[in-house]
Design a protein around this motif. Structure first.
Motif, PDB file in Angstrom:
ATOM      1  N   ASN A   1       0.923  -1.469   0.294  1.00 14.08           N
ATOM      2  CA  ASN A   1      -0.088  -0.082  -0.464  1.00 14.08           C
ATOM      3  C   ASN A   1       0.541   1.565  -0.329  1.00 14.08           C
ATOM      4  OD1 ASN A   1      -1.305  -2.051   1.229  1.00 14.08           O
ATOM      5  ND2 ASN A   1      -3.273  -0.072   0.850  1.00 14.08           N
TER       6      ASN A   1
ATOM      7  N   GLN B   1      -0.340  -0.237  -4.160  1.00 18.48           N
ATOM      8  CA  GLN B   1      -2.405  -0.568  -3.979  1.00 18.48           C
ATOM      9  C   GLN B   1      -2.655   0.476  -3.151  1.00 18.48           C
ATOM     10  OE1 GLN B   1      -3.198  -4.335  -2.812  1.00 18.48           O
ATOM     11  NE2 GLN B   1      -2.731  -3.979  -0.761  1.00 18.48           N
TER      12      GLN B   1
ATOM     13  N   ASP C   1      -7.517  -1.116  -3.804  1.00 14.46           N
ATOM     14  CA  ASP C   1      -7.425  -2.110  -3.070  1.00 14.46           C
ATOM     15  C   ASP C   1      -8.263  -1.750  -2.149  1.00 14.46           C
ATOM     16  OD1 ASP C   1      -6.770  -3.463  -1.277  1.00 14.46           O
ATOM     17  OD2 ASP C   1      -5.382  -2.410   0.537  1.00 14.46           O
ATOM     18  N   HIS C   2      -9.130  -2.615  -2.130  1.00 13.61           N
ATOM     19  CA  HIS C   2     -11.015  -2.857  -1.360  1.00 13.61           C
ATOM     20  C   HIS C   2     -11.757  -2.283  -2.018  1.00 13.61           C
ATOM     21  CE1 HIS C   2     -10.299  -5.633   2.098  1.00 13.61           C
ATOM     22  NE2 HIS C   2      -8.652  -4.777   2.056  1.00 13.61           N
TER      23      HIS C   2
ATOM     24  N   SER D   1      -5.353 -11.262   8.939  1.00 12.24           N
ATOM     25  CA  SER D   1      -6.108 -10.616   8.878  1.00 12.24           C
ATOM     26  C   SER D   1      -5.839  -9.018   9.362  1.00 12.24           C
ATOM     27  CB  SER D   1      -6.414 -11.113  10.440  1.00 12.24           C
ATOM     28  OG  SER D   1      -6.895 -10.170  11.514  1.00 12.24           O
ATOM     29  N   HIS D   2      -6.412  -8.262   9.464  1.00 13.71           N
ATOM     30  CA  HIS D   2      -5.880  -6.647   8.549  1.00 13.71           C
ATOM     31  C   HIS D   2      -5.551  -6.159   9.792  1.00 13.71           C
ATOM     32  CE1 HIS D   2      -7.984  -6.768   5.064  1.00 13.71           C
ATOM     33  NE2 HIS D   2      -7.418  -6.308   4.148  1.00 13.71           N
ATOM     34  N   GLY D   3      -4.907  -5.178   9.601  1.00 11.51           N
ATOM     35  CA  GLY D   3      -3.939  -4.124  10.854  1.00 11.51           C
ATOM     36  C   GLY D   3      -3.063  -5.199  11.867  1.00 11.51           C
TER      37      GLY D   3
ATOM     38  N   GLY E   1      -4.498  -8.572   4.102  1.00  9.97           N
ATOM     39  CA  GLY E   1      -3.630  -8.976   5.873  1.00  9.97           C
ATOM     40  C   GLY E   1      -2.730  -9.941   6.637  1.00  9.97           C
ATOM     41  N   SER E   2      -1.502  -9.500   5.230  1.00  8.99           N
ATOM     42  CA  SER E   2      -0.460 -10.043   5.576  1.00  8.99           C
ATOM     43  C   SER E   2       0.797  -9.771   5.740  1.00  8.99           C
ATOM     44  CB  SER E   2      -0.249 -11.167   4.269  1.00  8.99           C
ATOM     45  OG  SER E   2      -1.127 -11.837   3.601  1.00  8.99           O
ATOM     46  N   SER E   3       0.170  -8.822   6.863  1.00  5.65           N
ATOM     47  CA  SER E   3       1.951  -8.068   7.148  1.00  5.65           C
ATOM     48  C   SER E   3       2.511  -9.295   8.541  1.00  5.65           C
ATOM     49  CB  SER E   3       1.869  -7.157   8.130  1.00  5.65           C
ATOM     50  OG  SER E   3       1.429  -5.871   7.101  1.00  5.65           O
TER      51      SER E   3
ATOM     52  N   ASN F   1      -0.993  -9.229   0.341  1.00  2.00           N
ATOM     53  CA  ASN F   1      -0.923  -7.423   0.478  1.00  2.00           C
ATOM     54  C   ASN F   1      -0.375  -7.164   1.790  1.00  2.00           C
ATOM     55  OD1 ASN F   1      -2.640  -7.874  -1.788  1.00  2.00           O
ATOM     56  ND2 ASN F   1      -4.549  -6.957  -0.493  1.00  2.00           N
ATOM     57  N   ILE F   2       0.706  -6.499   1.719  1.00  2.00           N
ATOM     58  CA  ILE F   2       1.622  -5.643   2.992  1.00  2.00           C
ATOM     59  C   ILE F   2       0.970  -4.118   2.811  1.00  2.00           C
ATOM     60  CG2 ILE F   2       3.173  -5.815   3.901  1.00  2.00           C
ATOM     61  CD1 ILE F   2       4.336  -8.475   2.510  1.00  2.00           C
ATOM     62  N   ASP F   3       0.763  -3.843   3.924  1.00  2.00           N
ATOM     63  CA  ASP F   3       0.784  -2.695   4.865  1.00  2.00           C
ATOM     64  C   ASP F   3       1.137  -2.089   5.831  1.00  2.00           C
ATOM     65  OD1 ASP F   3       0.283  -0.306   4.568  1.00  2.00           O
ATOM     66  OD2 ASP F   3      -2.138  -0.361   4.725  1.00  2.00           O
ATOM     67  N   SER F   4       0.625  -3.258   6.862  1.00  2.00           N
ATOM     68  CA  SER F   4       0.882  -2.272   8.425  1.00  2.00           C
ATOM     69  C   SER F   4       2.635  -2.545   8.882  1.00  2.00           C
ATOM     70  CB  SER F   4       0.413  -3.832   9.441  1.00  2.00           C
ATOM     71  OG  SER F   4      -1.225  -2.713   9.453  1.00  2.00           O
ATOM     72  N   ASP F   5       2.828  -3.200   7.762  1.00  2.00           N
ATOM     73  CA  ASP F   5       4.607  -3.877   8.411  1.00  2.00           C
ATOM     74  C   ASP F   5       4.898  -2.745   8.079  1.00  2.00           C
ATOM     75  OD1 ASP F   5       4.063  -5.933   9.688  1.00  2.00           O
ATOM     76  OD2 ASP F   5       5.181  -7.683   8.064  1.00  2.00           O
TER      77      ASP F   5
END
Ligand SMILES: O=C(CO)COP(=O)(O)O
Ligand SMILES: O=C[C@H](O)COP(=O)(O)O
Ligand SMILES: [Zn+2]
Ligand SMILES: [Zn+2]
Length: 322
Positions: A24, A48, A83-84, A180-182, A225-227, A267-271
């Motif tokens: 992201n 994304q 994304d989403h 899971s997200h976050g 949700g793959s962080s 998908n990776i965002d939180s990391d």
């Protein structure tokens, strides 16, 4: 090369037993950190943009930042993905506005309605040379300001996937198998503890992935949700004035395993957020006198790059595939 769709990327990833990273992007430093990593290890790449990212940075700024990355990394295939996507209008606006891929996320709607909305997006997207990701099942965690509790979340039902894909014509499918997200993916009571006292989450449901891929041979599957929520960054945040107790993610070995199977997009965002926040918190703690944003954004960008490189090589296995 110009922006590409994910079609070719996914075909090669499926056959090659690896996955494409979908990261992201929300600002220039994040775009630079990710794409410099991809360029160095020659990895194809999905950048994304969420509804929240468009609200924060503005559609045009994000598209132009990604176009700048395409110019800077001419040898790397890059896709620009929504994304989403919450509805047809948002997807249409991204399709008309230069994206090469969109997600329509109608997974919270009843099955028939999800099919109806997804089919409409697919028709419009395919007419414009854009590919579509859809979703079945509901991940726990936080997504676009909506918190889905563990009780509301549910795994994908494999018996629904063939009908869904054939009726919608979608190009890839996001499924729920326990990611899971976050940064708070699991509550402490869903986890066990290892000898170091760290939380160990429940394993992903590879049995569901297996059943889905048997029913959809050759079809690209997506994991949201793959962080992995690297504990070094959680620690860095907590040691420098932050408070993130019990933040825990998906173990990297399980993601690597999924990438070997039918999962073609992770998908990776939180990391990225953790790397950026941890680095900046530490910088401020060590240099309370500094106030030039370039001074703290530079190490933040460098740490995003290092993290993404690690993921491309050791988690996704897509290094050298550009
Ligand atoms: O799925 C995601 C974006 O769609 C990101 O998931 P994480 O919160 O685990 O990074
Ligand atoms: O799945 C959600 C992504 O991490 C995007 O998050 P966001 O909606 O806060 O931009
Ligand atoms: Zn969703
Ligand atoms: Zn997601």
């Amino acid at each position: 090369m110009p922006l590409v769709t994910t079609k070719e990327m996914f075909r090669k990833a499926y056959d090659g037993g690896y996955a494409i990273g979908a990261f992201n992007v929300n600002n220039m430093e994040i775009v630079q950190g990710i794409t410099e990593a991809a360029r160095e290890v020659r990895a194809p790449m999905i950048l994304q943009v969420s509804k929240g990212a468009r609200a924060y940075a503005n559609h045009t700024y994000l598209v132009k930042l990604v176009e700048a990355a395409v110019i800077e990394c001419p040898e790397i295939p890059i896709a620009l993905h929504l994304d989403h996507g919450p509805d047809f209008e948002t997807c249409k606006s991204c399709i008309d506005g230069g994206f090469t891929s969109v997600m329509i996320d109608a997974s919270s709607k009843p099955f028939a309605e999800n099919i109806e909305i997804t089919r409409k997006v697919v028709e419009y997207a395919h007419d414009h040379g854009v590919v579509v990701e859809a979703e079945l099942g509901a991940l726990a965690g936080i997504e676009d300001d909506v918190q889905v509790s563990a009780e509301e979340s549910h795994y994908t039902h494999p018996e629904e996937v063939e009908e869904f894909v054939s009726k919608t014509g979608c190009d890839s499918l996001a499924i729920a198998i326990g990611t899971s997200h976050g940064a708070y993916k699991f509550t402490a009571d869903q986890c066990t503890r290892n000898e170091k006292g760290e939380l160990v989450p429940p394993p992903l449901r590879f049995d569901i992935l297996d059943e889905v891929s048997k029913r959809l041979p050759g079809f690209p599957i997506v994991l949201h949700g793959s962080s992995s929520v690297p504990q070094e960054y959680v620690k860095m945040i907590n040691e420098n004035g932050g408070k993130m107790p019990d933040a825990v993610g998906i173990p990297e070995e399980q993601l690597r395993q999924a990438a070997r199977l039918a999962v073609c997009k992770i998908n990776i965002d939180s990391d990225l957020r953790l790397a950026m926040t941890g680095t900046i918190r530490q910088f401020f703690a060590e240099h309370p006198d500094k106030f030039d944003p370039r001074e703290y954004l530079k190490p933040a960008r460098a740490n995003i790059k290092e993290m993404v490189k690690h993921k491309l090589i050791h988690v996704l296995g897509c290094d050298g595939k550009a």
